[in-house]
Scaffold this motif. Structure first.
Motif, short mmCIF file in Angstrom:
data_model
loop_
_atom_site.label_atom_id
_atom_site.label_comp_id
_atom_site.label_asym_id
_atom_site.label_seq_id
_atom_site.Cartn_x
_atom_site.Cartn_y
_atom_site.Cartn_z
N SER A 198 28.22 58.80 20.60
CA SER A 198 28.49 57.36 20.63
C SER A 198 29.93 57.10 21.05
O SER A 198 30.86 57.63 20.44
N LEU A 199 30.09 56.28 22.09
CA LEU A 199 31.41 55.92 22.60
C LEU A 199 31.49 54.40 22.67
O LEU A 199 30.65 53.75 23.30
N ASP A 200 32.49 53.83 22.02
CA ASP A 200 32.69 52.38 21.99
C ASP A 200 34.05 52.06 22.62
O ASP A 200 35.09 52.40 22.06
N LEU A 201 34.01 51.42 23.78
CA LEU A 201 35.23 51.00 24.47
C LEU A 201 35.40 49.49 24.43
O LEU A 201 36.14 48.92 25.23
N SER A 202 34.73 48.84 23.49
CA SER A 202 34.77 47.38 23.39
C SER A 202 36.18 46.86 23.11
O SER A 202 37.05 47.57 22.63
N ASP A 203 36.34 45.57 23.43
CA ASP A 203 37.62 44.88 23.21
C ASP A 203 38.75 45.49 24.02
O ASP A 203 39.88 45.62 23.55
N ASN A 204 38.42 45.85 25.25
CA ASN A 204 39.41 46.22 26.27
C ASN A 204 39.14 45.35 27.49
O ASN A 204 38.60 45.81 28.50
N PRO A 205 39.49 44.05 27.41
CA PRO A 205 39.09 43.11 28.46
C PRO A 205 39.65 43.43 29.84
O PRO A 205 39.11 42.97 30.84
N GLY A 206 40.72 44.21 29.92
CA GLY A 206 41.28 44.56 31.21
C GLY A 206 40.66 45.80 31.84
O GLY A 206 41.09 46.23 32.92
#
Length: 375
Positions: A198-206
Motif C-alpha cells: 500500500s502506497l499513499d501519496l495523497s495531499d501532494n497537489p503539486g
C-alpha cells in the motif's frame, strides 16, 4: 543505571523535572494510548515517563528544536546493550510531531527502536536538519509494517527516502507520504520495496501526472496492490494510466478521488491500456460531468459518487463492473438544477459538500489497508 536513563532520554526526550509546569501527558485508563503535547518553552520532559506502559504513543513538541539532546545523549552508543529493556516496551504505534530534529538524533532513535516491537511509525510536521549518517555494519534495521510521513522536510532534498530506507528492514508493507516538500525521489538511490503493498501519496497537489512517474520510481514497488492519489493534481484517468505503465506499477486498487479530473484526455495522447490487475477504481469527488473515456474494460468496483453527473450513465459508457456507486450525483437528487454560468450553484449535491468538509480535501479519513494486528 545511568546508561539506562540515557536510553530513555533518547526515546522519550527527558531532560529535567519542573514542578511548576502543567502536566502535558495523558494516559488513558487502559494504559493503551498516551498523548503528550510539550508546548511550553521549557517543557517538563519527564512527564513522558507516563507513556512507558502504553501501546500507542503520540508525542508533539510544539515546534521546539531537539538539538540540545545531542549534548545529553550518546547517539553513537551501541544500542545492543539496551536490547532487552527496549524489547520489553509495549509500544506498537508511535507518532512524533511538530519538532526540529537533527538527523543524527533521528538515526540514534531508529537504532534503539530497532530492538523494540514497534510496528507503525508516523512522523508529522517535522524539520529534519543535517544529513543522515550511513548505516553501521552491525546495526539492525527497524522492522516496521507501516510508515507514514506528513509535512516532513529533509535537508538532503530528493535523496531523503533512500537515506531513510537504509534504516528499515525490507518488510515494510504500508508507506504514506503527504505534503512532501520533495515528492520526487532520487530513484537511482532507492532500493526495491519488496513487501510494500500500500502506497499513499495523497495531499501532494503539486505532484501531477509527470511527477507521479518520478515519485513511483520505476520497478521499485513490485508487490504494490493499493495506490492512493487523492488531491495530487491528477488530470485524467488516461494520464494516470500512462504514468503507471511507465513506472511498471500494476495496482489492484487505485484511488483518484478529490482530484479535478477531466473526462476526456488530450486527443494527441496515445491510448493507454490499463493493467488487468486493476479491479477497483475510485473516482469520487472528482467534479466529473460525464463518465471518463478510456476506463478499464472490466472492474469489480467503480466509485463515481459525489460527482456532477446530470444523467444516468449509458451502459456503453461504463466498463463491466460488479459494484458501481453513483450516490450523490445530481441525476439521483430530485430538483437539482444544472449549474448556470455566473451562478452560485456549483452543481454539487449538498450532502456531498458536507462530506467533503467533514473528511477534508483529500478524504484523509480513508485508511490504507495494512497489517494492524499486534504481536
Amino acid at each position: 543505571m545511568e546508561r539506562a536513563s540515557s536510553l530513555l532520554l533518547l526515546l522519550l526526550p527527558l531532560v529535567h523535572v519542573s514542578a511548576t509546569t502543567p502536566e502535558p501527558c495523558e494516559l488513558d485508563d487502559e494504559d493503551f494510548r498516551c498523548v503528550c503535547n510539550f508546548s511550553e518553552p521549557q517543557p517538563d520532559w519527564s512527564e513522558a515517563f507516563q507513556c512507558v506502559s502504553a501501546v500507542e504513543v503520540e508525542i508533539r513538541v510544539g515546534g521546539l528544536s531537539l538539538e540540545p539532546f545531542l549534548t545529553r545523549v550518546d547517539v553513537d552508543a551501541d544500542p545492543r546493550q539496551y536490547a532487552d529493556t527496549v524489547k520489553a516496551l509495549r509500544v506498537r504505534r508511535l507518532t512524533v510531531g511538530a519538532a526540529q530534529v537533527p538527523a543524527q538524533l533521528l538515526v540514534g532513535a531508529l537504532r534503539v527502536l530497532a530492538y523494540s516491537r514497534l510496528q507503525e511509525l508516523t512522523l508529522e510536521d517535522l524539520e529534519i536538519t543535517g544529513t543522515m549518517p550511513p548505516l553501521p555494519l552491525e546495526a539492525t534495521g527497524l522492522a516496521l509494517s507501516s510508515l507514514r510521513l506528513r509535512n516532513v522536510s529533509w535537508a538532503t532534498g530528493r535523496s531523503w527516502l533512500a537515506e531513510l530506507q537504509q534504516w528499515l528492514k525490507p518488510g515494510l508493507k504500508v508507506l504514506g507520504i503527504a505534503q512532501a516538500h520533495s515528492p520526487a525521489f532520487s530513484c537511482e538511490q532507492v532500493r526495491v520495496f519488496p513487501a510494500l503493498t500500500s502506497l499513499d501519496l495523497s495531499d501532494n497537489p503539486g505532484l501531477g501526472e509527470r511527477g507521479l512517474i518520478a515519485a513511483l520510481c520505476p520497478h521499485k514497488f513490485p508487490a504494490l496492490q493499493n495506490l492512493a492519489l487523492r488531491n495530487t493534481g491528477m488530470e485524467t484517468p488516461t494520464g494516470v494510466c500512462a504514468a503507471l505503465a511507465a513506472a511498471g506499477v500494476q495496482p489492484h486498487s487505485l484511488d483518484l478521488s478529490h482530484n479535478s479530473l477531466r473526462a476526456t484526455a488530450n486527443p494527441s495522447a496515445p491510448r493507454c491500456m490499463w493493467s488487468r490487475a486493476l479491479n477497483s477504481l475510485n473516482l469520487s469527488f472528482a467534479g466529473l460531468e460525464q463518465v471518463p473515456k478510456g476506463l478499464p474494460a472490466t472492474l469489480r468496483v467503480l466509485d463515481l459518487s459525489c460527482n456532477r453527473l446530470y444523467r444516468a450513465p449509458r451502459p456503453d459508457e461504463l466498463p463491466e463492473v460488479d459494484n458501481l456507486t453513483l450516490d450523490g450525483n445530481p441525476f439521483l437528487v430530485p430538483g437539482t438544477a444544472l449549474p448556470q454560468e455566473g451562478s452560485k450553484n456549483s452543481g454539487v449535491v449538498p450532502a456531498c459538500a458536507r462530506s467533503t468538509l467533514s473528511v477534508g480535501v483529500s478524504g484523509t479519513l480513508v485508511l490504507l489497508q495494512g497489517a494492524r494486528g499486534f504481536a
